[in-house]
Design an enzyme around this catalytic site. Structure first.
Site, PDB file in Angstrom:
ATOM      1  N   ARG A 191      -5.387  -9.606  -8.635  1.00  0.00           N
ATOM      2  CA  ARG A 191      -5.975 -10.839  -8.613  1.00  0.00           C
ATOM      3  C   ARG A 191      -7.506 -10.778  -8.959  1.00  0.00           C
ATOM      4  O   ARG A 191      -7.914  -9.658  -9.129  1.00  0.00           O
ATOM      5  CB  ARG A 191      -5.753 -11.574  -7.331  1.00  0.00           C
ATOM      6  CG  ARG A 191      -6.156 -10.598  -6.286  1.00  0.00           C
ATOM      7  CD  ARG A 191      -6.290 -11.371  -5.018  1.00  0.00           C
ATOM      8  NE  ARG A 191      -6.732 -10.587  -3.947  1.00  0.00           N
ATOM      9  CZ  ARG A 191      -7.977 -10.304  -3.385  1.00  0.00           C
ATOM     10  NH1 ARG A 191      -8.916 -10.565  -4.137  1.00  0.00           N
ATOM     11  NH2 ARG A 191      -8.057  -9.286  -2.490  1.00  0.00           N
ATOM     12  N   HIS A 239     -14.511  -3.681   8.287  1.00  0.00           N
ATOM     13  CA  HIS A 239     -13.483  -3.291   7.061  1.00  0.00           C
ATOM     14  C   HIS A 239     -13.444  -4.485   5.979  1.00  0.00           C
ATOM     15  O   HIS A 239     -12.934  -4.735   5.026  1.00  0.00           O
ATOM     16  CB  HIS A 239     -12.100  -2.971   7.427  1.00  0.00           C
ATOM     17  CG  HIS A 239     -11.945  -1.918   8.416  1.00  0.00           C
ATOM     18  ND1 HIS A 239     -12.674  -0.602   8.078  1.00  0.00           N
ATOM     19  CD2 HIS A 239     -11.548  -1.832   9.618  1.00  0.00           C
ATOM     20  CE1 HIS A 239     -12.539   0.114   9.151  1.00  0.00           C
ATOM     21  NE2 HIS A 239     -11.863  -0.699  10.291  1.00  0.00           N
ATOM     22  N   LYS A 271       0.766  -1.215  -0.109  1.00  0.00           N
ATOM     23  CA  LYS A 271      -0.057  -0.012   0.150  1.00  0.00           C
ATOM     24  C   LYS A 271       1.002   1.186  -0.020  1.00  0.00           C
ATOM     25  O   LYS A 271       0.561   2.396  -0.422  1.00  0.00           O
ATOM     26  CB  LYS A 271      -0.957   0.103   1.100  1.00  0.00           C
ATOM     27  CG  LYS A 271      -2.257  -0.892   1.210  1.00  0.00           C
ATOM     28  CD  LYS A 271      -2.902  -0.760   2.258  1.00  0.00           C
ATOM     29  CE  LYS A 271      -4.371  -1.774   2.039  1.00  0.00           C
ATOM     30  NZ  LYS A 271      -3.992  -3.100   2.209  1.00  0.00           N
TER      31      LYS A 271
END
Length: 653
Positions: free
Chosen positions: A294, A237, A118
């Site tokens: 993916r 989340h 990230k």
């Protein structure tokens, strides 16, 4: 590039089954890999060949790169499909496939490595001109630097594992006092889950929508997007409901987000299936969140509105074929909606559940697709993600898709383990969800008081059904003419029916040839068993006829109440005892799992709410706290122990 012949699927569960269906339909041979815990799993049964790759823990099996490469070599597989999760976004695995001369069905190792961080991916997106949210993505990771950057960003903010996904290693922080404790937990989860404790910080947007763009690229350099998916309904989340198209999408916004996603893909010369995730605020501004290199869990909703098979596209691209469509040929038709079926208890903070599947009867109806890897009798272990499967609906309109999906959720029978079915049905029926006006804060804001988030108290009807089935089972234990015989039929039988740590008295009066008269509290119900065969019971209760799926063994009843299952126990002849719980000073494991941290020792003074033990199960850490003030009298576990559900961990006096 030569055509592929045999594909090894380096995964398990529903995604391994889903990939095999397309691969086998296209004529490819398939190879499954499995851990000791999955020796008889559905994905193993489906495959042409299967290879054991290690013990149950993922580090020794599904994350064991040498074992998977060796399985491909031994079976002659010329390609590996990683599915999602596990090694699907592991650059080292993609490189290992290349070194072994095996086609990796996914993007380049360089793209995986960059987008798997990230921190680095956000730096690359800023450079590529993709809108990004304010945050810290630097290399300095000490507490002092993170604290200083948090003050610069402002609260609330998100802590995220740089290598993470699926909500693990992610924490929302509202004030500075909580920052360091949340950093510790995020680091620990990230290290256990992804092998890296690197973090980033980001400004937390207030109630945004989570909207993602499906990308696809080929080896000729062509890159297109296949519309968007709205994944805003989340808990912890993690996505719960996904749909396509996004209810608030406009043609202009779709094009802008699509072009931003293409910028992201071109920045890394992307090949194969990928997803660029954005946060969309109330003003129509969107910001890069991450790119998943993916196939996504929620790819079926895109398949249903485009009429495309994304796994087939992946296989063809891996063989070097060009994309079959250009951007202007992509068509979106109707609406699709998906829910994720989890082994978890929403009433216990979405605590993952373990156990055995005693019944699985998915609802098969027009417009419904169910992707799963379940078979009756299989164990749901603490070693893997609690996702059991996905129910997906397609309709001409959003409302038609929602209505079909709700019925499928209500009618799919799952017994033997607690699931989130009541939550899914409740969400699909909620007026705010039906309106399409919602955000990532929907569950805590609009759903916090829903009855499915509180412990279920059995209804009078459910207790009456249980008493009738318990009585019938005991009566059938004897052959005629003694079946159901009692020397004083006018005296009602008194049952004590329990759930968790509670019991309820139920009186049943059985007169031959007449319906049962059952007293539950102040209610009297008339119940007739029309038919029962050990799996389904057709009952007439107060003049209303319904059919219920059930399984009953050794005084334990699993009853499907539509939606969801209910476990009830016949405690009529059990000794009455006080059930130990957290508030009594006895701390029990809430599920099967591994002890990863013990923060106290025998003789320690503890206070109510103090963190005592951390349990890891199904890829998540679960903090276990004291329910009382006192002294730790007995500690029965240590770091590394595998514990069973309800096992006593410690006692506070």
């Amino acid at each position: 590039m030569p055509a592929l012949k045999k594909i090894l699927i380096a995964n398990r569960g529903e995604i391994a089954c889903r990939i095999q269906r397309t691969a086998q339909a296209l004529g490819y041979r398939t190879v499954a890999v499995f851990s000791e815990a999955d020796a008889d799993a559905l994905h193993v049964r489906m495959a042409d060949e299967a290879v054991a790759i290690g013990p149950a823990p993922v580090q020794l099996s599904y994350l064991n790169i040498p074992a998977i490469i060796d399985a491909a070599r031994r079976t002659g597989a010329d390609a590996i499909h990683p599915g999602y999760g596990f090694l699907s976004e592991n650059a080292e695995f993609a490189l290992a496939c290349q070194a072994a001369g095996i086609t990796f069905i996914g993007p380049s190792p360089e793209a995986i490595e960059l987008m798997g961080s990230k921190r680095l991916s956000k730096l690359a997106m800023i450079k590529a001109g993709v809108p990004c949210i304010k945050g810290y993505q630097g290399a300095e990771q000490d507490d002092a630097t993170l604290s200083r950057e948090a003050e610069r960003i402002g609260y609330p903010l998100m802590i995220k594992a740089s290598a993470g996904g699926g909500g693990r290693g992610m924490r929302l922080v509202h004030q500075a006092n909580d920052l360091l404790s949340q950093i510790r937990t995020a680091r620990s989860e990230a290290l256990h889950g992804f092998g890296s404790d690197e973090l980033i910080l980001e400004q937390a947007l207030v109630d945004p929508r989570h909207v993602e763009i499906q990308l696809f690229g080929d080896q000729q350099g062509h890159l297109i997007y296949l519309g968007e998916r709205d994944c805003s309904i989340q808990r912890r989340h993690q996505k719960v409901i996904e749909e396509a198209p996004c209810p608030v999408m406009t043609d202009e916004l779709r094009q802008a987000m699509g072009e931003a996603a293409l910028k992201a893909g071109r920045a890394v010369n992307y090949v194969g299936a990928g997803t660029v995730e954005f946060l969309l605020d109330a003003n129509g501004q969107f910001y890069f969140l991450e790119m998943n290199t993916r196939l996504q869990v929620e790819h079926p909703v895109t398949e249903l509105i485009t009429g495309l098979d994304l796994v087939a596209w992946q296989l063809h691209v891996a063989e070097g074929l060009p994309l079959p469509l250009q951007q202007d040929q992509v068509q979106l038709n109707g609406h699709a909606m998906e829910v994720r079926l989890y082994a978890e208890d929403p009433a216990q903070g979405f605590l993952p559940q373990t156990g055995h599947i005693s019944a699985w009867e998915p609802a098969l109806q027009a417009g419904i697709r169910i992707d799963h890897g379940l078979i009756e009798g299989q164990a749901i272990s603490p070693f893997y993600d609690p996702l059991l499967g996905k129910l997906i609906a397609h309709g001409a309109t959003r409302e038609e898709a929602r209505r079909k999906l709700l019925r499928a959720v209500q009618d799919s029978v799952l017994l033997g383990i607690q699931s989130n079915q009541p939550l899914l049905a409740g969400l699909l029926e909620h007026p705010q969800f039906i309106s399409g006006e919602f955000s990532t804060g929907f569950i805590p804001t609009h759903f916090a008081d829903h009855h499915c988030l509180a412990p279920h108290i059995p209804s009078a009807e459910e207790l009456a059904i249980a008493a009738a089935l318990f009585y019938q089972a005991s009566a059938q234990a004897y052959r005629a003419p003694r079946a159901g015989w009692r020397n004083n039929a006018s005296v009602p039988l008194t049952y004590r029916i329990g759930r968790e740590d509670q019991d309820w008295p139920v009186e049943l009066n059985a007169v031959p040839g007449e319906p049962y008269r059952i007293q539950v509290g102040t209610r009297t119900l008339e119940l007739q068993v029309i038919q029962s065969d050990g799996q389904r019971a057709t009952l007439m209760i107060d003049g209303i006829r319904r059919c219920h799926a059930y399984r009953l063994e050794a005084g334990q009843l699993w009853l499907f109440t539509g939606p969801g299952s209910l476990r009830l126990v016949d405690r009529t002849h059990a000794l009455v005892s006080t059930q130990a719980g957290v508030s009594s000073g006895t701390l029990k494991a809430p599920m099967d799992g591994a002890i990863v941290d013990v923060l106290v020792s025998e003789g320690s003074l503890v206070t109510k709410g103090q963190l005592l033990v951390v349990l890891e199960a199904m890829k998540m850490e679960h903090p276990l706290k004291s329910g009382i003030d006192g002294v730790l009298k007995r500690l029965q576990v240590q770091v590394g122990d595998q514990v069973k559900n309800r096992q006593i961990l410690l006692e506070v006096e």
